[in-house]
Design a protein around this motif. Structure first.
Motif, short mmCIF file in Angstrom:
data_model
loop_
_atom_site.label_atom_id
_atom_site.label_comp_id
_atom_site.label_asym_id
_atom_site.label_seq_id
_atom_site.Cartn_x
_atom_site.Cartn_y
_atom_site.Cartn_z
N GLY A 57 0.82 -1.21 0.00
CA GLY A 57 0.00 0.00 0.00
C GLY A 57 0.85 1.26 0.00
N ALA A 58 0.18 2.39 0.10
CA ALA A 58 0.86 3.68 0.05
C ALA A 58 1.68 3.89 1.32
N SER A 59 2.86 4.47 1.16
CA SER A 59 3.74 4.75 2.30
C SER A 59 3.27 6.00 3.03
N PRO A 60 3.84 6.29 4.21
CA PRO A 60 3.50 7.55 4.89
C PRO A 60 3.75 8.79 4.04
N ARG A 61 4.64 8.66 3.06
CA ARG A 61 4.86 9.79 2.16
C ARG A 61 3.59 10.15 1.38
N ALA A 62 2.68 9.18 1.23
CA ALA A 62 1.43 9.44 0.52
C ALA A 62 0.56 10.44 1.27
N ALA A 63 0.49 10.30 2.62
CA ALA A 63 -0.29 11.25 3.41
C ALA A 63 0.32 12.65 3.32
N LEU A 64 1.65 12.72 3.32
CA LEU A 64 2.32 14.01 3.14
C LEU A 64 1.99 14.60 1.78
N ALA A 65 2.02 13.74 0.75
CA ALA A 65 1.70 14.21 -0.60
C ALA A 65 0.27 14.72 -0.68
N LEU A 66 -0.66 14.00 -0.05
CA LEU A 66 -2.05 14.44 -0.02
C LEU A 66 -2.17 15.80 0.63
N SER A 67 -1.48 15.99 1.74
CA SER A 67 -1.55 17.26 2.46
C SER A 67 -1.01 18.41 1.62
N HIS A 68 0.17 18.22 1.03
CA HIS A 68 0.78 19.28 0.23
C HIS A 68 -0.03 19.57 -1.03
N ALA A 69 -0.45 18.50 -1.72
CA ALA A 69 -1.17 18.69 -2.99
C ALA A 69 -2.56 19.29 -2.76
N ALA A 70 -3.26 18.86 -1.72
CA ALA A 70 -4.59 19.40 -1.44
C ALA A 70 -4.50 20.88 -1.06
N ALA A 71 -3.47 21.25 -0.30
CA ALA A 71 -3.29 22.66 0.04
C ALA A 71 -2.99 23.49 -1.21
N ALA A 72 -2.16 22.95 -2.10
CA ALA A 72 -1.86 23.66 -3.34
C ALA A 72 -3.10 23.78 -4.23
N LEU A 73 -3.93 22.73 -4.26
CA LEU A 73 -5.15 22.78 -5.06
C LEU A 73 -6.13 23.81 -4.50
N ALA A 74 -6.25 23.86 -3.17
CA ALA A 74 -7.11 24.87 -2.55
C ALA A 74 -6.61 26.28 -2.87
N TYR A 75 -5.31 26.47 -2.83
CA TYR A 75 -4.71 27.77 -3.16
C TYR A 75 -5.02 28.14 -4.61
N LEU A 76 -4.90 27.15 -5.51
CA LEU A 76 -5.20 27.37 -6.92
C LEU A 76 -6.68 27.71 -7.13
N ARG A 77 -7.54 27.18 -6.26
CA ARG A 77 -8.97 27.46 -6.35
C ARG A 77 -9.34 28.79 -5.68
N GLY A 78 -8.34 29.49 -5.14
CA GLY A 78 -8.59 30.80 -4.55
C GLY A 78 -9.00 30.77 -3.10
N ARG A 79 -8.73 29.65 -2.40
CA ARG A 79 -9.10 29.55 -0.99
C ARG A 79 -7.86 29.47 -0.11
N ASP A 80 -8.03 29.74 1.19
CA ASP A 80 -6.93 29.62 2.14
C ASP A 80 -7.19 28.49 3.13
N PHE A 81 -8.04 27.54 2.76
CA PHE A 81 -8.31 26.37 3.59
C PHE A 81 -8.62 25.19 2.68
N VAL A 82 -8.35 23.98 3.20
CA VAL A 82 -8.55 22.74 2.44
C VAL A 82 -9.89 22.13 2.82
N THR A 83 -10.64 21.67 1.82
CA THR A 83 -11.89 20.98 2.05
C THR A 83 -11.72 19.48 1.75
N PRO A 84 -12.61 18.63 2.28
CA PRO A 84 -12.55 17.21 1.91
C PRO A 84 -12.66 16.98 0.40
N ASP A 85 -13.37 17.86 -0.30
CA ASP A 85 -13.48 17.71 -1.76
C ASP A 85 -12.12 17.90 -2.44
N ASP A 86 -11.29 18.79 -1.90
CA ASP A 86 -9.94 18.95 -2.44
C ASP A 86 -9.16 17.65 -2.32
#
Length: 320
Positions: free
Chosen positions: A251-280
């Protein structure tokens, strides 16, 4: 968020060149914002290389395309010591990895020694050559492409290297309307022959400053727990879907959770928000997880794909 407007301007500029690959363009910008590497997999002719080159053109940064081939050597990437008779000493000639944005075209065509040299650069942002370790530029990121159907002359990427990619993006064919628009733009392309696809929209310092702002995007504790549950679910999918009890070998390593955190924050930023949603998290999860899962032989015999497994887990794991 001071630099969001510049990032959104870059994203709009990408749309002016690339037709019908909105998800790919989003992921390339997410990789830039999160400081992660992106692997793009798709059939020939789906604008993989063009999209990466267009992103590089939109940033006033040093860009280098490396065409990976079976005869490539590690020194062709890292650089090598060259003897200068007039000085009576060796001088290190930097390789293409010392640029800021690297396009590793057809990355799976290079042998293991080359992949090992690239692995250090991707993980440590440094290279070791001639007995010395040298740092790479702060913006350094690798955007790699590969063709999923070619087998002759290719080398499967090792799992350790796949895990270093923040995202693994897979492409599909454009719609009929998008393909028609591609034809129309191609007919007009001769008018801009020899020009950059887009003018630079931001410089390196602005891109690095935007990365710092991404780290300030708020992630609620409940959303963090959701990310961890998703990553752990890939290791024991049978806890959520009993029929998949023996579906995953690794399965996915702990690096996967880190990747999810970084990528979801970047996606929220790209969507014009300063917070992450479960949909991100749900939107970016397949690209963060698909290259970090190894299915069992039994699952492959049953034609279970990694994408189908991830989709099933996203349905089964409750979101906050």
């Amino acid at each position: 968020m001071q630099y969001q407007a510049k990032i959104l301007e870059l994203r709009r500029a990408l749309d002016s060149v690339i037709v019908g690959q909105a998800a790919l363009l989003d992921r390339l910008v997410v990789g830039l914002l999160a400081g992660g590497h992106v692997l793009v997999e798709g059939l020939p002719g789906l604008a993989k290389t063009t999209a990466v080159k267009t992103l590089a053109a939109g940033i006033h940064a040093r860009f280098q395309r490396i065409q990976f081939t079976p005869d490539l050597l590690p020194g062709d990437l890292t650089g090598t010591d060259i003897y200068r008779p007039q000085e009576g000493a060796f001088h290190f000639a930097e390789g293409p990895l010392f640029n800021e944005i690297i396009l590793a075209d057809e990355i799976n065509r290079a042998p293991a020694k080359v992949q090992s040299a690239l692995l250090e650069a991707m993980q440590e942002h440094q290279i070791t050559a001639g007995g010395q370790t040298r740092k790479l530029p702060p913006l350094f990121m690798v955007m790699a492409t590969q063709n999923p159907i070619e087998q002759a002359g290719t080398y499967p990427l090792p799992e350790a290297q796949l895990d270093r990619f923040l995202l693994h993006v897979t492409l599909d064919y454009p719609s009929a309307d998008e393909e028609l628009e591609i034809l129309r733009r191609d007919r007009a392309r001769h008018l801009t022959e020899g020009q950059e696809p887009i003018a630079p929209v931001l410089d390196v310092q602005t891109a690095l400053a935007a990365r710092e702002e991404v780290y300030q995007v708020y992630v609620a504790p409940e959303v963090e727990q959701y990310m961890v549950r998703l990553a752990r679910a890939t290791r024991a999918p049978g806890e959520w879907r009993p029929e998949w009890a023996e579906a995953v070998e690794v399965g996915a390593s702990p690096r996967a959770a880190l990747a999810l955190s970084h990528a979801a924050a970047a996606l929220a930023y790209l969507r014009g928000r300063d917070f992450v949603t479960p949909d991100d998290v749900r939107e970016i999860a397949p690209d963060c997880l698909r290259h970090r899962i190894i299915l069992s032989l039994n699952a492959r015999l049953q034609k279970l794909s990694r994408d189908a497994l991830i989709a099933g887990l996203l349905d089964a794991v409750p979101a906050p």
